[in-house]
Design a protein around this motif. Structure first.
Motif, mmCIF file in Angstrom:
data_model
loop_
_atom_site.group_PDB
_atom_site.id
_atom_site.type_symbol
_atom_site.label_atom_id
_atom_site.label_comp_id
_atom_site.label_asym_id
_atom_site.label_seq_id
_atom_site.Cartn_x
_atom_site.Cartn_y
_atom_site.Cartn_z
ATOM 1 N N VAL A 166 -6.225 -3.499 -0.762
ATOM 2 C CA VAL A 166 -5.173 -4.300 -1.400
ATOM 3 C C VAL A 166 -5.339 -5.774 -1.032
ATOM 4 C CG1 VAL A 166 -2.685 -4.621 -1.633
ATOM 5 C CG2 VAL A 166 -3.625 -2.318 -1.309
ATOM 6 N N THR B 100 0.828 -1.213 0.000
ATOM 7 C CA THR B 100 0.000 0.000 0.000
ATOM 8 C C THR B 100 0.858 1.258 0.000
ATOM 9 O OG1 THR B 100 -1.709 -1.194 1.242
ATOM 10 C CG2 THR B 100 -1.859 1.202 1.191
ATOM 11 N N PHE C 76 -4.377 4.893 -1.682
ATOM 12 C CA PHE C 76 -4.912 3.571 -1.364
ATOM 13 C C PHE C 76 -4.836 3.335 0.146
ATOM 14 C CE2 PHE C 76 -3.711 2.967 -5.810
ATOM 15 C CZ PHE C 76 -4.766 2.208 -6.313
ATOM 16 N N GLU C 77 -5.762 2.518 0.645
ATOM 17 C CA GLU C 77 -5.754 2.065 2.030
ATOM 18 C C GLU C 77 -5.453 0.569 2.053
ATOM 19 O OE1 GLU C 77 -5.955 3.913 4.629
ATOM 20 O OE2 GLU C 77 -6.443 5.795 3.600
ATOM 21 N N PRO C 78 -4.914 0.044 3.169
ATOM 22 C CA PRO C 78 -4.611 -1.385 3.222
ATOM 23 C C PRO C 78 -5.800 -2.285 2.889
ATOM 24 C CG PRO C 78 -3.526 -0.260 5.031
ATOM 25 C CD PRO C 78 -4.395 0.762 4.356
ATOM 26 N N ALA D 98 -5.984 -4.400 -6.444
ATOM 27 C CA ALA D 98 -6.379 -3.275 -5.600
ATOM 28 C C ALA D 98 -7.528 -2.518 -6.246
ATOM 29 C CB ALA D 98 -5.194 -2.331 -5.381
ATOM 30 N N ARG E 205 1.018 4.155 -2.938
ATOM 31 C CA ARG E 205 0.757 5.566 -2.630
ATOM 32 C C ARG E 205 1.919 6.441 -3.101
ATOM 33 N NH1 ARG E 205 -3.218 6.127 2.003
ATOM 34 N NH2 ARG E 205 -2.276 8.155 2.365
#
Length: 400
Positions: A102, A86, A97-99, A260, A90
């Motif tokens: 993904v 992540t 993106f956030e964890p 993702a 970014r």
């Protein structure tokens, strides 16, 4: 009694033209034997030609040493690995993106396959451009969906948006885009991606059914001349990003990647799709990477692809081929060249190169006759040794 022993699904996939050509080349043409003959120079697949680095080997070795009793248990996604992926996205793409966005997968294959099955039903159509990666059609057919192929702009190697628009029907569910593109090396510019996003929005509204974009970005860190890569998912929220570490780490047999969804996807759909991806990963045959590859990922993310070396390889080969008379565009990314074949029959020209001891892939294997592909994963020494042979094949073709 029905005497068939394999399913209609397998027969359909095996009969697909690109799959059949790839299988015939790899298994039946003598390539496996020929590539190991002394003096033969192999420019076919994106396999590594240099030994892996000691650091890479050390990372993998360390990841296999158990640190607790559950080290090799089922692993849906190691938190440290997901955070590393992540943070990398970014930083590289400039997209927050956030964890939870993904999903670690067994390479790009699994990521694309999962995306298709999350949003597509049997009979739904998937649009993609030629020349494609070999296995789009096979993955689409295996999912029970229908491949719809459109040409690119042969002058620029850009997407032909008019062709894509004409190909979209009420049954279209997915459009696949590959940038940087294998085999052309083209990196699609932001203005083109903005127009593609507007097109997909327009056609989704027209048919009353959301079209999803699958952005195949296996090469998104292999971009030359200081160009900043812009991901298609930046422009279209209804997207999936499929990534494979096998390209930048030059280790395609060590399977790890991710799928993702962008943070711009509307929240309700984003939550639903996150859950659906995990369902597909489990029922698709455990499409999560091995535990040890997940533990290795944070350190693997610190390894750097030698862009300077590969740009040098590109520049040496492009300049030399042009000097010999070949027509070849300068790729902006990937580690491939896609020159025009001096002969209309690209398979015959590949045979001329073979007689000179140089192995390449003819353009017809990418459903684009009249070209051939060169992989620059060959060493610089191999590239330099090949140039007299490319000259001899060009002369034998009797052109110019």
């Amino acid at each position: 009694m029905d005497d068939r022993h394999i399913s209609n699904r397998v027969e359909t996939v095996a009969a697909a033209t690109p799959f059949q050509m790839l299988y015939d080349f790899y298994r039946l043409s003598g390539y496996e034997r020929r590539r190991h003959e002394p003096g033969v120079l192999d420019f076919t697949f994106g396999d590594p030609h240099d030994p892996p680095s000691a650091e890479y080997v050390e990372i993998l070795r360390d990841a296999t040493v158990p640190q607790h009793e559950l080290w090799f248990a089922y692993n849906f996604g190691d938190p440290a690995a997901i955070r590393a992926a992540t943070d990398s996205m970014r930083a590289h793409l400039g997209i927050p993106f956030e964890p939870d966005d993904v999903h670690l997968t067994t390479g790009g294959f699994a990521a694309i396959s999962a995306a298709l099955k999350v949003v597509g039903d049997p009979g739904d159509e998937v649009v993609y451009s030629l020349p494609p990666w070999f296995l789009y059609e096979g993955l689409i057919l295996e999912a029970g969906m229908v491949p719809v192929k459109v040409p690119i702009d042969r002058r620029t190697f850009d997407l032909d948006l008019e062709a894509i628009a004409a190909a979209i029907t009420p049954r279209t569910r997915v459009v696949i885009v590959n940038s940087p593109n294998n085999p052309t090396g083209r990196v699609y510019p932001p203005a083109l991606l903005e127009r593609l996003a507007a097109l997909l929005d327009d056609r989704s509204a027209l048919h009353g059914r959301r079209i999803h974009l699958v952005s195949d970005e296996a090469y998104n860190r292999i971009v030359y001349d200081g160009v900043r890569f812009r991901s298609p998912v930046e422009f279209y929220p209804w997207s999936f990003l499929a990534y494979s570490y096998g390209k930048t780490l030059l280790s395609p047999g060590e399977r790890i990647g991710y799928l993702a969804v962008p943070p711009t996807m509307p929240a309700a759909a984003r939550d639903e799709i996150r859950s659906a991806v995990e369902t597909v990963q489990i029922t698709g045959g455990w499409l999560f990477p091995n535990a040890s590859m997940q533990y290795a990922l944070p350190r693997l993310e610190q390894l750097r692809f030698d862009l300077a070396l590969f740009q040098r390889k590109r520049d040496v080969m492009v300049a030399a081929l042009r000097e010999l008379g070949y027509r070849v565009a300068v790729p902006e990314g990937t580690f491939y060249l896609f020159p025009e074949s001096p002969l209309a029959d690209d398979a015959e020209f590949a045979r001329l190169l073979d007689r000179e001891g140089v192995l390449v892939l003819p353009g017809r294997m990418f459903e684009t006759p009249g070209y051939f592909r060169i992989s620059l994963t060959a060493t610089l020494e191999t590239i330099e040794a090949s140039l007299p042979r490319f000259a001899a094949a060009y002369a034998a073709a009797g052109v110019g």
